[in-house]
Design an enzyme around this catalytic site. Structure first.
Site, short mmCIF file in Angstrom:
data_model
loop_
_atom_site.label_atom_id
_atom_site.label_comp_id
_atom_site.label_asym_id
_atom_site.label_seq_id
_atom_site.Cartn_x
_atom_site.Cartn_y
_atom_site.Cartn_z
N ASP A 10 -5.73 1.25 -3.63
CA ASP A 10 -4.62 2.03 -4.17
C ASP A 10 -5.13 3.26 -4.90
O ASP A 10 -5.03 3.39 -6.14
CB ASP A 10 -3.77 1.16 -5.10
CG ASP A 10 -3.11 0.03 -4.35
OD1 ASP A 10 -2.68 0.24 -3.20
OD2 ASP A 10 -3.01 -1.09 -4.91
N LYS B 40 -6.97 -2.54 2.60
CA LYS B 40 -5.64 -2.01 2.92
C LYS B 40 -5.56 -0.55 2.51
O LYS B 40 -5.89 -0.20 1.38
CB LYS B 40 -4.54 -2.80 2.23
CG LYS B 40 -3.12 -2.28 2.54
CD LYS B 40 -2.06 -3.15 1.93
CE LYS B 40 -1.82 -2.87 0.47
NZ LYS B 40 -1.13 -1.56 0.25
N ASP C 67 -1.18 0.30 6.05
CA ASP C 67 0.12 -0.14 5.51
C ASP C 67 1.06 1.06 5.35
O ASP C 67 1.23 1.59 4.25
CB ASP C 67 -0.13 -0.83 4.17
CG ASP C 67 1.14 -1.30 3.49
OD1 ASP C 67 2.16 -1.50 4.19
OD2 ASP C 67 1.12 -1.46 2.25
N LEU C 68 1.68 1.48 6.46
CA LEU C 68 2.57 2.65 6.43
C LEU C 68 4.04 2.28 6.58
O LEU C 68 4.91 3.15 6.49
CB LEU C 68 2.16 3.65 7.52
CG LEU C 68 0.75 4.23 7.37
CD1 LEU C 68 0.49 5.28 8.45
CD2 LEU C 68 0.54 4.84 5.99
N LYS C 69 4.33 1.04 6.86
CA LYS C 69 5.72 0.53 6.88
C LYS C 69 6.65 1.42 7.71
O LYS C 69 7.66 1.92 7.22
CB LYS C 69 6.25 0.39 5.45
CG LYS C 69 5.44 -0.54 4.55
CD LYS C 69 6.06 -0.61 3.17
CE LYS C 69 5.30 -1.55 2.25
NZ LYS C 69 4.00 -0.97 1.83
N HIS D 236 9.51 2.86 9.75
CA HIS D 236 10.93 2.51 9.74
C HIS D 236 11.73 3.72 10.21
O HIS D 236 11.94 4.67 9.46
CB HIS D 236 11.35 2.11 8.32
CG HIS D 236 12.75 1.55 8.24
ND1 HIS D 236 13.28 1.10 7.06
CD2 HIS D 236 13.71 1.35 9.18
CE1 HIS D 236 14.52 0.66 7.28
NE2 HIS D 236 14.79 0.81 8.55
N ASP D 237 12.13 3.71 11.48
CA ASP D 237 12.83 4.86 12.05
C ASP D 237 13.59 4.40 13.30
O ASP D 237 13.63 3.21 13.60
CB ASP D 237 11.82 5.97 12.39
CG ASP D 237 12.38 7.37 12.18
OD1 ASP D 237 13.48 7.65 12.73
OD2 ASP D 237 11.76 8.16 11.47
N PRO E 270 14.19 3.60 17.20
CA PRO E 270 13.21 2.96 18.09
C PRO E 270 12.24 3.92 18.76
O PRO E 270 11.02 3.64 18.80
CB PRO E 270 14.09 2.23 19.10
CG PRO E 270 15.32 1.87 18.33
CD PRO E 270 15.55 3.06 17.42
N ASN E 271 12.72 5.02 19.30
CA ASN E 271 11.84 5.93 20.03
C ASN E 271 10.78 6.54 19.12
O ASN E 271 9.62 6.68 19.51
CB ASN E 271 12.66 7.03 20.70
CG ASN E 271 11.83 7.83 21.69
OD1 ASN E 271 11.25 7.27 22.62
ND2 ASN E 271 11.77 9.14 21.48
N THR F 49 7.79 -7.33 -2.53
CA THR F 49 7.62 -8.30 -3.61
C THR F 49 8.03 -7.76 -4.97
O THR F 49 8.06 -8.49 -5.95
CB THR F 49 6.16 -8.81 -3.67
OG1 THR F 49 5.27 -7.70 -3.67
CG2 THR F 49 5.85 -9.71 -2.50
N ARG G 83 -1.92 -12.46 -7.99
CA ARG G 83 -2.48 -12.14 -9.30
C ARG G 83 -3.34 -13.30 -9.79
O ARG G 83 -2.81 -14.40 -10.02
CB ARG G 83 -1.36 -11.88 -10.32
CG ARG G 83 -0.54 -10.62 -10.06
CD ARG G 83 -1.38 -9.38 -10.30
NE ARG G 83 -0.59 -8.17 -10.16
CZ ARG G 83 -0.38 -7.51 -9.02
NH1 ARG G 83 -0.92 -7.98 -7.90
NH2 ARG G 83 0.33 -6.41 -8.98
N GLN H 178 5.17 -6.27 -9.69
CA GLN H 178 5.56 -7.35 -8.78
C GLN H 178 6.43 -8.37 -9.53
O GLN H 178 6.27 -8.59 -10.73
CB GLN H 178 4.31 -8.06 -8.24
CG GLN H 178 3.27 -7.14 -7.65
CD GLN H 178 3.63 -6.67 -6.25
OE1 GLN H 178 4.71 -6.91 -5.77
NE2 GLN H 178 2.71 -5.97 -5.61
N GLY I 28 -5.01 -6.07 -5.06
CA GLY I 28 -5.39 -4.69 -5.35
C GLY I 28 -5.98 -4.49 -6.72
O GLY I 28 -7.16 -4.72 -6.97
N ARG I 29 -5.13 -4.05 -7.65
CA ARG I 29 -5.59 -3.63 -8.96
C ARG I 29 -6.30 -4.73 -9.75
O ARG I 29 -7.15 -4.43 -10.59
CB ARG I 29 -4.40 -3.10 -9.78
CG ARG I 29 -3.92 -1.74 -9.28
CD ARG I 29 -2.54 -1.38 -9.82
NE ARG I 29 -1.50 -2.16 -9.15
CZ ARG I 29 -0.19 -1.97 -9.32
NH1 ARG I 29 0.22 -1.03 -10.15
NH2 ARG I 29 0.69 -2.70 -8.68
#
Length: 245
Positions: free
Chosen positions: A17, A39, A66-68, A70-71, A73-74, A129, A191, A200, A220-221
């Protein structure tokens, strides 16, 4: 639920991060010979571009990008086709995009993967989360419990032919029950005892996450911001291995 015998170092993903390559280099100094999977999230990817994936792969690390996505379909299909060429080992989409979008994303990933190379693992993000039931009900206007929505999204993700989902460790048993033991669960919200839970809300310790059946943990942290990251990493590995004996 106890996960099968595994090499825990291969299943614990360290979240980088940060926003610059220099920060990554400093972070990896004490960790590079210990960790095996990292990640790369939006902040780092947007700051450094595709080169950051190449940099990490050259150092023998597996990469969860990790770009998630979301758009429509094409667009999701085209994005995944491009991401497949970067060499990441795991990528993701938002399950809230629906079955058609996830199917298109999988097709794009398959088309973009070089012949003879394994397709990157593709997982769907269920509910972040950091999202509480109040936030989900009142702000996102999604009724019911977080658990019910997560299981519904997991079933959609499996229907679309993806490999698994991102979810809280607390939701892993019900996901496995609904989608099968081989359906992968990648779990942030980890954690170690005594660490700050940050932003979280649905969290567990690493030992608890594996007990619940998580396949991959994202930490992560708790590691990267520790005074001694290497010692913290080794203490987590030792605690998990002791718990699994």
């Amino acid at each position: 639920m106890q996960a099968q015998s595994i090499d825990v170092r291969e299943r614990m993903i360290v979240a980088l991060d940060f926003s610059t390559l220099e920060e990554i280099k400093q972070c990896l100094v004490p960790l590079e010979d210990r960790i095996r999977y990292v990640k790369v999230g939006m902040e780092l990817s947007y700051a450094e571009g595709p080169a950051i994936v190449h940099y990490l792969k050259e150092r023998g690390l597996k990469v969860f990008l990790d770009l998630k996505v979301h758009d429509i379909p094409n667009t999701a299909k085209g994005a995944m086709k491009s991401l497949a060429r970067l060499g990441a080992d795991m990528v993701n989409v938002h399950a809230a995009g629906g079955v058609a979008m996830m199917e298109a994303a999988r097709e794009g990933l398959e088309q973009g993967t070089a012949a003879g190379s394994p397709r990157p693992i593709l997982i769907g993000v269920t509910m972040l989360t950091s999202t509480s039931v109040q936030t989900m009900n009142e702000q996102l206007a999604i009724p019911g419990s977080v658990e019910d929505v997560v299981v519904h999204y997991a079933k959609m993700t499996k229907q679309a032919g993806l490999d698994g989902v991102v979810a809280s460790p607390l939701e892993v048993p019900m996901i496995k029950k609904a989608a099968g033991e081989s359906f992968l669960t990648v779990t942030p919200g980890i954690r170690p005892l005594g660490s700050d839970k940050g932003d979280q809300t649905r969290i567990t310790t690493p030992e608890q996450a594996f007990q619940l059946g998580s396949d991959y943990l994202v930490i992560g942290r708790a590691i990267t911001a520790a005074k001694d990251p290497a010692a913290t990493w080794e203490s987590i590995v030792a605690a998990v291995e002791a718990d699994r004996r």
